[in-house]
Scaffold this motif. Structure first.
Motif, PDB file in Angstrom:
ATOM      1  N   GLU A 119      16.551  74.223  83.726  1.00 49.64           N
ATOM      2  CA  GLU A 119      16.037  73.677  84.294  1.00 49.64           C
ATOM      3  C   GLU A 119      15.189  72.606  84.242  1.00 49.64           C
ATOM      4  OE1 GLU A 119      16.295  74.432  87.498  1.00 49.64           O
ATOM      5  OE2 GLU A 119      16.396  77.183  87.102  1.00 49.64           O
ATOM      6  N   SER A 120      15.201  72.147  82.580  1.00 51.68           N
ATOM      7  CA  SER A 120      14.642  71.085  82.261  1.00 51.68           C
ATOM      8  C   SER A 120      15.929  69.649  82.377  1.00 51.68           C
ATOM      9  CB  SER A 120      14.396  70.859  80.862  1.00 51.68           C
ATOM     10  OG  SER A 120      13.471  69.967  79.831  1.00 51.68           O
ATOM     11  N   GLY A 121      15.304  68.715  82.776  1.00 52.82           N
ATOM     12  CA  GLY A 121      15.900  67.464  82.274  1.00 52.82           C
ATOM     13  C   GLY A 121      15.740  66.674  81.726  1.00 52.82           C
ATOM     14  N   LYS A 122      15.238  66.637  81.161  1.00 59.42           N
ATOM     15  CA  LYS A 122      14.717  66.650  79.703  1.00 59.42           C
ATOM     16  C   LYS A 122      15.575  67.528  77.998  1.00 59.42           C
ATOM     17  CE  LYS A 122      11.701  65.309  75.888  1.00 59.42           C
ATOM     18  NZ  LYS A 122      10.294  65.121  75.442  1.00 59.42           N
ATOM     19  N   ASP A 123      16.058  68.486  78.772  1.00 59.24           N
ATOM     20  CA  ASP A 123      16.385  69.362  77.944  1.00 59.24           C
ATOM     21  C   ASP A 123      18.088  69.083  78.172  1.00 59.24           C
ATOM     22  OD1 ASP A 123      14.420  70.462  76.771  1.00 59.24           O
ATOM     23  OD2 ASP A 123      14.160  71.944  77.428  1.00 59.24           O
ATOM     24  N   MET A 124      18.859  69.115  79.480  1.00 61.96           N
ATOM     25  CA  MET A 124      19.951  69.036  80.158  1.00 61.96           C
ATOM     26  C   MET A 124      20.452  67.468  79.312  1.00 61.96           C
ATOM     27  SD  MET A 124      21.409  71.944  80.750  1.00 61.96           S
ATOM     28  CE  MET A 124      20.482  72.467  79.259  1.00 61.96           C
ATOM     29  N   ASN A 125      19.105  66.619  79.355  1.00 59.14           N
ATOM     30  CA  ASN A 125      19.358  65.147  78.838  1.00 59.14           C
ATOM     31  C   ASN A 125      20.107  65.729  77.021  1.00 59.14           C
ATOM     32  OD1 ASN A 125      20.667  62.206  79.259  1.00 59.14           O
ATOM     33  ND2 ASN A 125      18.770  62.471  77.630  1.00 59.14           N
ATOM     34  N   GLN A 126      19.676  66.412  76.037  1.00 57.54           N
ATOM     35  CA  GLN A 126      19.987  66.574  74.750  1.00 57.54           C
ATOM     36  C   GLN A 126      20.950  67.456  74.485  1.00 57.54           C
ATOM     37  OE1 GLN A 126      16.348  67.730  73.292  1.00 57.54           O
ATOM     38  NE2 GLN A 126      17.331  68.239  71.598  1.00 57.54           N
ATOM     39  N   PHE A 127      21.190  68.171  75.378  1.00 52.72           N
ATOM     40  CA  PHE A 127      22.449  69.123  75.592  1.00 52.72           C
ATOM     41  C   PHE A 127      24.064  68.066  75.539  1.00 52.72           C
ATOM     42  CE2 PHE A 127      25.769  71.912  77.289  1.00 52.72           C
ATOM     43  CZ  PHE A 127      25.644  72.539  76.160  1.00 52.72           C
TER      44      PHE A 127
END
Length: 366
Positions: free
Chosen positions: A179-187
């Motif tokens: 749900e986190s844009g920051k985390d998914m950008n990292q992934f």
């Protein structure tokens, strides 16, 4: 604009003591880019800029060297649809290698879907991360599925002309929050590094739970993408996948899927896929049938006319097929004609099928 600087530059006979920034250049003059110099400046090669063409896993749907997301409700068969795409990509030589990373399904599920037909091939790799023996593939320091992807992305391994299937996103995101844009950008930075190695990626993901309409039937309109918008932003294509024949698929011995595009940066045309679940005397080529979008909307007039001519020749020799050289002669084309070669390659497995018999390539209409 900086009026003081502009005033100084405008003074008669006075030259600017520095290189003019782009905003001060005469916008009426054409900007001519030298592809060779441009490549040297930005790390590209001349051939990257001149005459580049798209290579397809599935024409106008999935392009090579892209990141693609397909999403559907849990238990709806998206794994089976991805398995069908991987099968046809491999057996039609669109990719030389498949790495199917499965952290979602048990081994028995895949064997029920005829995995044994493909794992006997040297370059079709099915990696079950739910297997009790899976820990043997982990080196020291690689303890999670996410860490495995990171290790592959930073390794010297060559993934050129490979299809990598990740099943599914939730099982590989580790501690990162979907749900986190920051985390998914990292992934997706990890996935982009894998793409930089010239691989094509197919990521499986989930929707919300499907609800029913007023007639008690499952409603595709109720399905929505779950997770951060960054997942869509970072992909090249994204598709909602659902079954057309949910009520009759067991009787039909196949599952019919609709791939409805949500994101279409490269490719992204709507398509339908049928994956056969049981071998029969009348089973279709590769047990996978893909109905392509209306080609006239995507191809040039010359390409469309050539396809019609090829199909006309093949229809007259439907049982025996046509040898590749003979087809060229009948079409009055040189055997190495670039347009003919490209069209035969792009639509092999979809409009016709090519088989090597002894030293000859025989083409049959599907």
């Amino acid at each position: 604009m900086n009026s003081k600087i502009d005033k100084i530059i405008a003074q008669v006979g006075l030259k600017s003591p520095y290189d003019e920034p782009p905003r001060l250049r005469d916008a009426t003059q054409p900007i001519i880019l030298d592809p060779e110099k441009f490549g040297k400046m930005y790390g590209l090669k001349k051939e990257d800029l001149m005459g580049a063409s798209t290579e397809w896993i599935i024409p106008f749907v999935f392009a090579k060297n892209t990141i693609n997301v397909i999403y559907a409700p849990a238990g709806s068969g998206k794994t089976f649809s991805a398995w069908g795409i991987a099968k046809i990509a491999y057996l039609t030589n669109r990719v030389k290698t498949v790495f199917y990373f499965d952290a979602d399904n048990g081994i028995q599920t895949l064997f029920n879907r005829h995995i044994g037909e493909l794992i006997r091939y040297k370059n079709f790799h099915y990696i079950s991360l739910n297997s009790p023996r899976a820990e043997k593939i982990y080196d020291e320091g690689i303890k999670t599925n996410e860490a495995l992807l990171r290790a592959l992305a930073t390794s010297p391994a060559d993934f050129s002309n490979a299809l990598i299937v990740i099943d599914s996103l939730k099982d590989f995101s580790g501690a990162l929050d979907i749900e986190s844009g920051k985390d998914m950008n990292q992934f997706f930075r990890i996935l982009m590094k894998l793409r930089e190695k010239n691989s094509t990626l197919l990521i499986l993901h989930h929707t919300n739970k499907q609800t029913k309409d007023e007639n008690g039937e499952p409603s595709e309109k109720s399905l929505t993408f779950t997770g951060s918008q960054m997942i869509l932003n970072s992909s090249d294509t994204a598709y909602l996948v659902y079954q057309k024949n949910r009520e009759t698929n067991k009787k039909d011995n196949r599952i019919d899927y609709v791939f409805k595009p949500e994101k279409d940066r490269i490719g992204g045309a709507e398509m339908e896929v049928s994956v056969f679940t049981k071998a029969t005397e009348t089973k279709r080529i590769y047990d996978v049938v893909i109905r392509l979008p209306k080609l006239s909307e995507y191809l040039s007039e010359k390409d469309n006319l050539l396809i019609e001519a090829i199909l006309s020749v093949l229809s007259k020799e439907e049982d025996r097929g046509v040898e590749r050289g003979k087809l060229s002669r009948l079409l009055k084309k040189h055997p190495r004609d670039k347009r003919l070669t490209r069209i035969l390659k792009d639509f092999d497995g979809f409009l016709w099928v090519t088989k090597k018999i002894n030293s000859l390539y025989i083409i049959n209409k599907i």
